[in-house]
Design an enzyme around this catalytic site. Structure first.
Site, PDB file in Angstrom:
ATOM      1  CD  GLU A   1      34.440  37.556  27.130  1.00 10.01           C
ATOM      2  OE1 GLU A   1      35.311  38.092  27.821  1.00 10.01           O
ATOM      3  OE2 GLU A   1      33.604  36.768  27.584  1.00 10.01           O
TER       4      GLU A   1
ATOM      5  CG  HIS B   1      33.783  44.449  31.663  1.00 12.95           C
ATOM      6  ND1 HIS B   1      33.666  44.241  30.310  1.00 12.95           N
ATOM      7  CD2 HIS B   1      33.452  43.286  32.253  1.00 12.95           C
ATOM      8  CE1 HIS B   1      33.276  42.998  30.093  1.00 12.95           C
ATOM      9  NE2 HIS B   1      33.123  42.396  31.250  1.00 12.95           N
ATOM     10  CG  ASP B   2      36.476  41.094  31.611  1.00 14.59           C
ATOM     11  OD1 ASP B   2      35.943  41.298  32.717  1.00 14.59           O
ATOM     12  OD2 ASP B   2      35.950  40.411  30.707  1.00 14.59           O
TER      13      ASP B   2
ATOM     14  CG  ASP C   1      27.447  41.525  28.831  1.00 15.39           C
ATOM     15  OD1 ASP C   1      27.707  40.353  28.512  1.00 15.39           O
ATOM     16  OD2 ASP C   1      28.316  42.385  29.067  1.00 15.39           O
TER      17      ASP C   1
HETATM   18  O1  TEU Z   1      34.842  37.260  30.704  1.00 12.46           O
HETATM   19  C1  TEU Z   1      35.293  36.008  30.312  1.00 12.46           C
HETATM   20  C2  TEU Z   1      36.719  35.844  30.249  1.00 12.46           C
HETATM   21  O2  TEU Z   1      37.251  35.196  29.379  1.00 12.46           O
HETATM   22  C3  TEU Z   1      37.393  36.417  31.381  1.00 12.46           C
HETATM   23  O3  TEU Z   1      37.618  35.375  32.279  1.00 12.46           O
HETATM   24  C4  TEU Z   1      38.642  37.085  31.075  1.00 12.46           C
HETATM   25  O4  TEU Z   1      39.560  36.179  30.545  1.00 12.46           O
HETATM   26  C5  TEU Z   1      38.972  37.568  32.370  1.00 12.46           C
HETATM   27  O5  TEU Z   1      38.193  38.567  32.852  1.00 12.46           O
HETATM   28  C6  TEU Z   1      40.246  37.454  32.960  1.00 12.46           C
HETATM   29  O6  TEU Z   1      40.293  36.333  33.780  1.00 12.46           O
HETATM   30  C7  TEU Z   1      33.473  37.412  30.793  1.00 12.46           C
HETATM   31  C8  TEU Z   1      33.145  38.765  31.344  1.00 12.46           C
HETATM   32  O7  TEU Z   1      33.599  39.746  30.458  1.00 12.46           O
HETATM   33  C9  TEU Z   1      33.730  38.885  32.713  1.00 12.46           C
HETATM   34  O8  TEU Z   1      33.547  40.155  33.249  1.00 12.46           O
HETATM   35  C10 TEU Z   1      33.079  37.834  33.580  1.00 12.46           C
HETATM   36  O9  TEU Z   1      33.692  37.822  34.831  1.00 12.46           O
HETATM   37  C11 TEU Z   1      33.165  36.453  32.964  1.00 12.46           C
HETATM   38  O10 TEU Z   1      32.862  36.424  31.587  1.00 12.46           O
HETATM   39  C12 TEU Z   1      32.174  35.536  33.621  1.00 12.46           C
HETATM   40  O11 TEU Z   1      30.893  35.841  33.207  1.00 12.46           O
END
Ligand code: TEU
Ligand code: CA
Length: 566
Positions: free
Chosen positions: A259, A332-333, A103
């Site tokens: 992403e 993971h999100d 990442d």
């Molecule tokens: O996620 C970015 C993102 O767009 C997220 O905010 C997504 O919309 C979200 O998890 C819901 O609000 C990336 C990573 O994947 C995430 O884990 C991080 O928290 C974020 O960036 C900040 O680095």
């Protein structure tokens, strides 16, 4: 005859397994997954057949956002191990034909990074411009009304120098100033340093946010609430990505995936077009946010199967022959894929096998999220004390301050469907305490359903979800058509059936997926041909129809090799 396949490339044929290091395997009994733990499970991953691992951030970090807040880009967080552990992992994975994708989190750093410490120390410090500082408005308020993804203003006042800094995420994640050439060079240098170790690729966190409108224009009065859409694709984003590609990516034969939060399909080719020299692929958000209120990311709304099919069909058509896609239904999100798109309550393993069939029979690089290969589901958390994610906890605190008990209760009920923590519970390895993840109490609760859902049991069972993933991966790897072949959606409006034809040169495969718990019959069009061979099916005793009228049991899915039709 269908058009010729796109140029072959290893990263198009890769089968990626995304692994959340914090939750995969603890090796030293502190309740936190780590690199030696992953090392111990490499044989399992090799058996599964995956060819690349994407690791969520393992860099040094105060862990305000589980590693997406990096305090030293050149160090491994001690909770995960040492640089030697990492190098051993790279080498051992490599011996098993598995590459490692890291990442890359460079939209922001941790506020504990030495750069930020220096930057905040005085307005005159040479590193001041590494971050985004703006004076208060005349009334003392923040420079604009930008909001953070984790609640509140995206601007934090720093009394020491009397200015605000920007943070699109938590205030411990100050945004880096990509306008500054020296900063960009520092980042590229760091990327090359990692790539020289032999990485297989980078997943670029919030890639479209790197460039911001330097005026930070206020949200309009009628702002929809879609923060990602508003922040994405700033004026210089393509200049930055081209530069990154030219100075880093193009010098290594790696995989790159951005992403893509906030990237609209209509502009996707500006990021991933083969002639653009930017990224190879992105993760678009159109499928995984279908069940979310665009104006309120944490609110679940209903959607239909035809909508889901349309998203995949449109993206495929948009990128066909011009770019490349990533295929995934969770990370993971987001909550667990099976809980959102399958029916774990009534047809757990049937629907888990169906989703595997889907992910691995679409055009684009497939991403399997750890635990999905055994059918892991959302956590049954009922109390806020069980949650760990900053997004959930910050939102809870905001509501708590308002003090409305009914609102808090509704919020908790909603978190059961939307919290990012569902996708972060420990991997369920076996029936021993803590599911074999750790000897200690883990940083986040183990799903109590692990005695009935774990890798060890499924390894013994030829009909398990895990065994099915292995077979489906093997099939995918043996048929270039599944990676490259054209995609044609059938029956876009059918409420229950997801069906498509994959074709390449003279070869044709019909994919039939009963995306529901109700049995059905489907008569496929004569042009699709007649069934020549059942390549795989989610049930052990599927019989392909001789007369084009296929019966499909609940969540039954199959791939049929076809004799060309009339
Ligand atoms: O996620 C970015 C993102 O767009 C997220 O905010 C997504 O919309 C979200 O998890 C819901 O609000 C990336 C990573 O994947 C995430 O884990 C991080 O928290 C974020 O960036 C900040 O680095
Ligand atoms: Ca550990």
């Amino acid at each position: 005859m269908t058009p010729p396949p796109p140029h072959r490339a290893w990263w198009k044929e890769a089968i990626v397994y995304q692994l959340y290091p914090r939750s995969f395997q603890d090796s030293n009994g502190d309740g936190i997954g780590d690199l030696p733990g992953i090392l111990r499970r490499l044989d399992y991953l090799q058996d599964l057949g995956v060819t690349m691992l994407w690791l969520n951030p393992i860099y040094a970090s105060p862990q305000d956002d589980n590693g997406y807040d990096i305090s030293d880009y050149y160090a491994i967080d001690p909770a995960y191990g040492t640089m030697e552990d990492f190098e051993r992992l790279l080498a051992e994975a490599g011996r098993r034909g598995i590459r490692i994708m890291m990442d890359l989190v460079v939209n922001h750093s941790s506020d504990e990074h030495a750069w930020f410490q220096a930057s905040r120390s005085s307005r005159e410090h040479p590193l001041r411009a590494y971050y985004i500082w703006r004076p208060p408005r005349p009334d003392g308020g923040p420079p604009s009304n930008w909001r953070s993804f984790f609640g509140g203003s995206a601007w934090e006042f720093d009394a020491q120098t009397g200015e605000y800094y920007l943070h699109l995420f938590s205030k411990k994640q100050p945004d880096l100033n990509w306008e500054l050439p020296e900063l960009r060079q520092e980042i590229y240098r760091m990327m090359r340093w990692w790539l020289d170790k032999g990485l297989g690729g980078f997943r670029i966190d919030v890639s479209p946010f790197l460039s911001k409108d330097p005026g930070f224009p206020d949200f309009p009065d009628d702002f929809s609430g879609d923060l990602a859409g508003y922040y994405a694709s700033g004026p210089r984003i393509h200049a930055f990505l081209r530069e990154m590609n030219e100075q880093v990516f193009s010098r290594y034969g790696i995989a790159t995936v951005g992403e893509g939060a906030g990237i609209r399909m209509e502009e996707a080719l500006e990021y991933v077009g083969q002639d653009r020299g930017e990224l190879q692929a992105i993760f678009h958000f159109d499928a995984i946010t279908l069940d979310r209120d665009p104006g309120d990311f944490m609110r679940q709304v209903p959607y239909t199967l035809p909508q889901l099919k349309a998203v995949f069909a449109r993206w495929d058509a948009q990128l066909a022959g011009r770019g490349w896609n990533s295929v995934f239904l969770g990370n993971h999100d987001f909550p667990r894929m099976l809980s959102r798109f399958g029916d774990p309550e009534h047809f757990r393993s049937e629907s888990a096998r169906l989703l595997a069939t889907f992910l691995l029979s679409m055009r684009g690089t497939p991403y399997i999220y750890y635990g999905d290969e055994i059918g892991m589901v959302n956590a049954p958390f009922v109390s806020i004390s069980e949650y760990r994610d900053i997004q959930t906890l910050n939102a809870w605190r905001e509501l708590e301050a308002r003090g409305d008990a009914a609102e808090l209760e509704a919020f908790l009920r909603m978190q059961a469907h939307v919290s990012r923590d569902h996708g972060r519970t420990p991997m369920q390895w076996d029936r021993s305490p803590q599911a074999g993840f750790s000897t200690a109490s883990p940083w986040i609760g183990v799903h109590p359903g692990y005695p009935a859902c774990n890798a060890a049991d499924q390894q013994q069972d030829p009909d398990s979800v895990l065994a099915y993933y292995r077979r489906m991966i093997r099939l995918r790897k043996s048929m270039p058509l599944l990676a490259y072949g054209s995609f044609t959606l059938l029956e876009p409006e059918h409420p229950q059936l997801f069906a498509y034809v994959r074709a390449m040169e003279a070869e044709q495969v019909l994919v039939l997926l009963n995306w529901s718990g109700r049995a059905m019959e489907y008569e496929w069009p004569a042009e699709a041909g007649t069934a020549a061979e059942l390549l795989i099916s989610t049930y052990p005793d599927t019989r392909p129809a001789a007369d084009r009228r296929q019966r499909l049991r609940p969540w039954e899915g199959m791939l049929l090799r076809m004799h060309p039709g009339a």
